[in-house]
Design a protein around this motif. Sequence first.
Motif, PDB file in Angstrom:
ATOM      1  N   GLU A  27       0.467  -0.809   0.248  1.00 36.10           N
ATOM      2  CA  GLU A  27       0.573  -0.215  -0.115  1.00 36.10           C
ATOM      3  C   GLU A  27       0.898   1.341  -0.110  1.00 36.10           C
ATOM      4  OE1 GLU A  27      -2.551   0.144   3.463  1.00 36.10           O
ATOM      5  OE2 GLU A  27      -3.435   2.312   2.798  1.00 36.10           O
ATOM      6  N   SER A  30       2.632   1.895  -3.570  1.00 43.84           N
ATOM      7  CA  SER A  30       2.035   2.183  -3.963  1.00 43.84           C
ATOM      8  C   SER A  30       1.313   3.870  -4.115  1.00 43.84           C
ATOM      9  CB  SER A  30       0.122   1.565  -3.932  1.00 43.84           C
ATOM     10  OG  SER A  30       0.017   0.533  -4.587  1.00 43.84           O
ATOM     11  N   LEU A  31       1.478   4.186  -2.535  1.00 41.77           N
ATOM     12  CA  LEU A  31       1.446   5.692  -1.948  1.00 41.77           C
ATOM     13  C   LEU A  31       2.432   6.115  -3.158  1.00 41.77           C
ATOM     14  CD1 LEU A  31      -0.869   5.714   0.992  1.00 41.77           C
ATOM     15  CD2 LEU A  31      -1.312   6.004  -1.147  1.00 41.77           C
ATOM     16  N   HIS A  34       2.401   6.800  -6.729  1.00 42.40           N
ATOM     17  CA  HIS A  34       1.946   7.157  -7.322  1.00 42.40           C
ATOM     18  C   HIS A  34       2.064   9.106  -7.317  1.00 42.40           C
ATOM     19  CE1 HIS A  34      -2.416   9.261  -7.818  1.00 42.40           C
ATOM     20  NE2 HIS A  34      -2.910   8.209  -8.639  1.00 42.40           N
ATOM     21  N   GLN A  35       2.471   9.517  -6.252  1.00 43.30           N
ATOM     22  CA  GLN A  35       2.687  10.347  -6.130  1.00 43.30           C
ATOM     23  C   GLN A  35       4.057  10.383  -6.792  1.00 43.30           C
ATOM     24  OE1 GLN A  35       1.279  12.846  -4.265  1.00 43.30           O
ATOM     25  NE2 GLN A  35      -0.170  11.476  -4.301  1.00 43.30           N
ATOM     26  N   ARG A 130      10.136  14.333   1.172  1.00 51.07           N
ATOM     27  CA  ARG A 130       9.205  13.886   1.884  1.00 51.07           C
ATOM     28  C   ARG A 130       8.175  13.196   2.541  1.00 51.07           C
ATOM     29  NH1 ARG A 130       4.158  16.873   0.409  1.00 51.07           N
ATOM     30  NH2 ARG A 130       4.248  16.594  -1.458  1.00 51.07           N
ATOM     31  N   LEU A 131       7.721  12.273   1.409  1.00 55.16           N
ATOM     32  CA  LEU A 131       7.286  11.214   1.360  1.00 55.16           C
ATOM     33  C   LEU A 131       7.701  10.247   2.463  1.00 55.16           C
ATOM     34  CD1 LEU A 131       5.269  11.639  -1.698  1.00 55.16           C
ATOM     35  CD2 LEU A 131       4.398  12.059   0.167  1.00 55.16           C
ATOM     36  N   PRO A 135       9.013  10.874   7.736  1.00 59.52           N
ATOM     37  CA  PRO A 135       8.520   9.914   8.619  1.00 59.52           C
ATOM     38  C   PRO A 135       9.848   8.727   9.784  1.00 59.52           C
ATOM     39  CG  PRO A 135       7.841   8.932   7.264  1.00 59.52           C
ATOM     40  CD  PRO A 135       8.758  10.076   6.419  1.00 59.52           C
TER      41      PRO A 135
ATOM     42  N   VAL B  74      -5.907   2.738  -3.887  1.00 55.80           N
ATOM     43  CA  VAL B  74      -4.839   3.618  -4.155  1.00 55.80           C
ATOM     44  C   VAL B  74      -5.236   3.243  -5.775  1.00 55.80           C
ATOM     45  CG1 VAL B  74      -2.151   4.530  -5.556  1.00 55.80           C
ATOM     46  CG2 VAL B  74      -2.770   3.087  -3.126  1.00 55.80           C
ATOM     47  N   HIS B 154       1.733   8.614   6.921  1.00 54.28           N
ATOM     48  CA  HIS B 154       2.139   9.676   6.347  1.00 54.28           C
ATOM     49  C   HIS B 154       2.001  10.366   5.749  1.00 54.28           C
ATOM     50  CE1 HIS B 154       4.972  13.332   6.506  1.00 54.28           C
ATOM     51  NE2 HIS B 154       5.413  12.914   5.412  1.00 54.28           N
ATOM     52  N   MET B 155       1.661   9.500   4.841  1.00 52.45           N
ATOM     53  CA  MET B 155       1.773   9.772   3.095  1.00 52.45           C
ATOM     54  C   MET B 155      -0.300   9.823   3.434  1.00 52.45           C
ATOM     55  SD  MET B 155       3.834   8.421   0.708  1.00 52.45           S
ATOM     56  CE  MET B 155       3.955   6.286   1.142  1.00 52.45           C
ATOM     57  N   ARG B 156      -0.972   9.259   3.882  1.00 51.93           N
ATOM     58  CA  ARG B 156      -2.484   9.303   4.110  1.00 51.93           C
ATOM     59  C   ARG B 156      -2.331  10.570   4.821  1.00 51.93           C
ATOM     60  NH1 ARG B 156      -5.228   5.959   0.573  1.00 51.93           N
ATOM     61  NH2 ARG B 156      -5.165   3.782   0.990  1.00 51.93           N
ATOM     62  N   LEU B 158      -1.354  13.292   4.721  1.00 50.19           N
ATOM     63  CA  LEU B 158      -1.040  14.764   3.985  1.00 50.19           C
ATOM     64  C   LEU B 158      -1.881  15.515   2.931  1.00 50.19           C
ATOM     65  CD1 LEU B 158       3.041  13.562   2.845  1.00 50.19           C
ATOM     66  CD2 LEU B 158       1.822  15.553   4.748  1.00 50.19           C
ATOM     67  N   PRO B 160      -3.963  15.813   0.290  1.00 44.05           N
ATOM     68  CA  PRO B 160      -4.871  14.329  -0.841  1.00 44.05           C
ATOM     69  C   PRO B 160      -3.773  15.332  -1.760  1.00 44.05           C
ATOM     70  CG  PRO B 160      -6.985  15.163   0.922  1.00 44.05           C
ATOM     71  CD  PRO B 160      -6.452  16.238   1.087  1.00 44.05           C
ATOM     72  N   ARG B 161      -3.991  16.319  -2.149  1.00 45.90           N
ATOM     73  CA  ARG B 161      -3.486  16.878  -3.988  1.00 45.90           C
ATOM     74  C   ARG B 161      -2.736  18.003  -2.741  1.00 45.90           C
ATOM     75  NH1 ARG B 161      -4.767  13.913  -8.288  1.00 45.90           N
ATOM     76  NH2 ARG B 161      -5.357  12.307  -7.740  1.00 45.90           N
TER      77      ARG B 161
END
Lengths: 178, 178
Positions: A27, A30-31, A34-35, A130-131, A135, B74, B154-156, B158, B160-161
């Motif tokens: 997961e 994937s995130l 995507h970014q 950053r992503l 963390p 995703v 962390h990513m969740r 942030l 969203p866009r």
Amino acid sequence: MTDSQPDAEGIQPLDPAQLGAYFVLMEAVSLLQHQVEQQLRAEGGITYVQFQLLARLAHGHGPLTMTELADGVVYSRSGLTYQAGLLEKAGLITRGPNPDDERATLVTITGNGRALVDRVLPGHVQVTRRLLFDPLANDDLHHLGDIMTRVRDHMRALPPRSAAPRKGHTTPAAPTAS
Amino acid sequence: MTDSQPDAEGIQPLDPAQLGAYFVLMEAVSLLQHQVEQQLRAEGGITYVQFQLLARLAHGHGPLTMTELADGVVYSRSGLTYQAGLLEKAGLITRGPNPDDERATLVTITGNGRALVDRVLPGHVQVTRRLLFDPLANDDLHHLGDIMTRVRDHMRALPPRSAAPRKGHTTPAAPTAS
DNA sequence: CTCCAATGCTTCGAAGTTGAAGCATATGGA
DNA sequence: TCCATATGCTTCAACTTCGAAGCATTGGAG
């Protein structure tokens, strides 16, 4: 035959910890992917695959064959042919013959290709930082790299596919029990 | 750090350790995903995305909306509509209206869907165990799960866009020179 | 109540991806 | 040498994926 229960040994009942780690790994990646894709498209007009190809060519020392490239990024051969066509048309790579093997095609990155990588890499790094790194403690980062390196090497070392045994005259199927 | 320097200059020079960890992470996951996909197709005739969707529905307690599902894996909304069509045609899920919100569509897994998940899950676990967990110590596994959980959260968390600020009366675009 | 923006989902067109089939070169054994 | 097989790449058809546009419902402000 893979009967319903692929073999005795009784498959170990699912270990929630393992399954959880695996799911969250997929997961999160994937995130992240995507970014990253968004960033690459916005800043460089390329896809993630294209970036990977260019980065691999720019980082390595010499040209690579199509197969080596496809293998490197875990991509289908035909897909690579398609992408190479796009990249060549865009002037980011060139394809040439291999003197040692006329079947092979050597892919070389152009100056424009290198320039593009140099241009998008900082932003790319920034996004991943950053992503992904924000963390994480320094220790975690180290551990993560170490872990995934071991996993990668492990998978690369395994039989490429389901061992393509068409070499000798050995009957391909039915290795009989054991 | 995240003092986002829009201008190219001033971005921290690439940290090889970070970049390496990131690259090997993506590579290993690609390899893993590729193998998993083979297994799922061979044993269950489904793709990885379809498995993820069914697993999420089977694991959860009730039906989910299309958006919740797409978010979970995703995936693009339109892509999910497509996949849901396939899964429904195959009798693995059903789509029905949501009494509370007529816009929403509730997706429910069928008995056949659950059966399929139960059928492929053992093999799925087996593959991931062989590829991912075998080369890892118990400690590593724990650490990996912990690390990726933090990254995921962390990513969740942030925006969203690029923050879609259309809530208040703030004129969305063309602020007319304030 | 009446708009108007936000939200949920689907449709549509363009582009990407894949495996199988096809062509060309390489290689090794008879 | 000759031929069967392996290997490298491309072509092809089918399918998948995405973003933009479209339609319907919801919710809040006036």
